[in-house]
Design a protein around this motif. Sequence first.
Motif, short mmCIF file in Angstrom:
data_model
loop_
_atom_site.label_atom_id
_atom_site.label_comp_id
_atom_site.label_asym_id
_atom_site.label_seq_id
_atom_site.Cartn_x
_atom_site.Cartn_y
_atom_site.Cartn_z
N ASP A 10 5.53 8.46 19.11
CA ASP A 10 5.78 7.74 18.04
C ASP A 10 6.70 6.52 18.16
OD1 ASP A 10 4.40 10.01 16.79
OD2 ASP A 10 6.37 11.01 16.16
N ALA A 14 5.32 2.80 16.75
CA ALA A 14 6.28 2.13 15.99
C ALA A 14 6.42 0.76 16.53
CB ALA A 14 7.49 2.87 15.57
N LEU A 17 3.34 -1.19 16.08
CA LEU A 17 3.13 -1.65 14.75
C LEU A 17 3.95 -2.65 14.18
CD1 LEU A 17 2.53 0.84 11.54
CD2 LEU A 17 4.45 -0.61 11.63
N ARG A 43 5.05 1.57 4.57
CA ARG A 43 6.05 2.58 4.86
C ARG A 43 6.33 2.94 6.31
NH1 ARG A 43 2.15 4.52 1.12
NH2 ARG A 43 0.84 5.68 2.86
N ALA A 44 5.63 2.76 7.03
CA ALA A 44 5.90 2.71 8.44
C ALA A 44 7.11 1.82 8.82
CB ALA A 44 4.64 2.63 9.31
N ARG A 47 10.25 3.45 7.36
CA ARG A 47 10.71 4.59 8.29
C ARG A 47 11.58 4.01 9.31
NH1 ARG A 47 5.72 6.68 7.03
NH2 ARG A 47 4.81 6.16 8.66
#
Length: 301
Positions: A10, A14, A17, A43-44, A47
């Motif tokens: 993840d 991230a 991204l 939203r990513a 986070r």
Amino acid sequence: MNAKLTGGTDRARALALFATVVEQRSFSAAGRVLDMSPSAVARAVDRIEARLGVRLLLRSTRALSLTAEGQSYLQAARRILADLDDAEQLIADQGAPRGRLRVSAALSHGRLCVVPLLGRFVELYPDIVVDIALSDTLVDLAAGQADVAVRFGPLPDSALTARKLGETRRVIIASPAYLARHGVPEEPEDLLRHNCLNFNFRRAEPVWPFQRNGDDFSLSVRGSIEANNGETLAQLATAGVGIARVGAFSAAHEVTTGALVPLLESFNPGDVEQIHAVFVGGSNVPARVRVFVDFLARNLR
């Protein structure tokens, strides 16, 4: 699945991204690249910021901009993603040769001698993408600016590995038309009355070396044009502008066809330059580098 492994995956996503958002400069543009909606991208990023406890991006109606923390995170992201790519490439290289191969070669020699071989090479190794840059500026292989460099002359002591590919000699050439107008030099000293075309990257005064009766000597010559590569000088000589002294490969075709005539061969000092493929050696030389160097050693003349 192991929670730590999942978290690592993840976080890698991230990082990728976030780097994409910065490169694309908007959530909507990044969404198109990532096949996500702009709101999902936003939203990513939220986070990521929540997990870190800092603001990475400043949002406005017109653009996104990085905070100081965002700049640091971006630099780390790019470094980590590059390390991941290198690690995957290293594993892949243990199998069939594949991946991007960055090659640096001198302008004239690369265009005349290396580039004509590349079509045959990629037919033999279709999973390799050759990224070639032609320049007389030396690249820093140790810093990762290229995988393989083709270089001339003596090599400085370094941690790099070098493999001899061949050698070349220098020739003095002029066109039949120029010689018809200005005469054929019979002795090196005759060049003092001719338009001698020179390289412009030599620090010292332009001199051409000669040998007579076993003794070496040199002459300081002058001309109306200087250039940074032998192919250009050979082209000018072919056009009848003057006399040039270049690597034999730069004028090989023109000499064969008679467009250029070698001069003063009996006075040629035989100053041969060796040609090497230079690369970072060791036990983990990528397969794509090994096969390319082998290919050059077999096919360069």
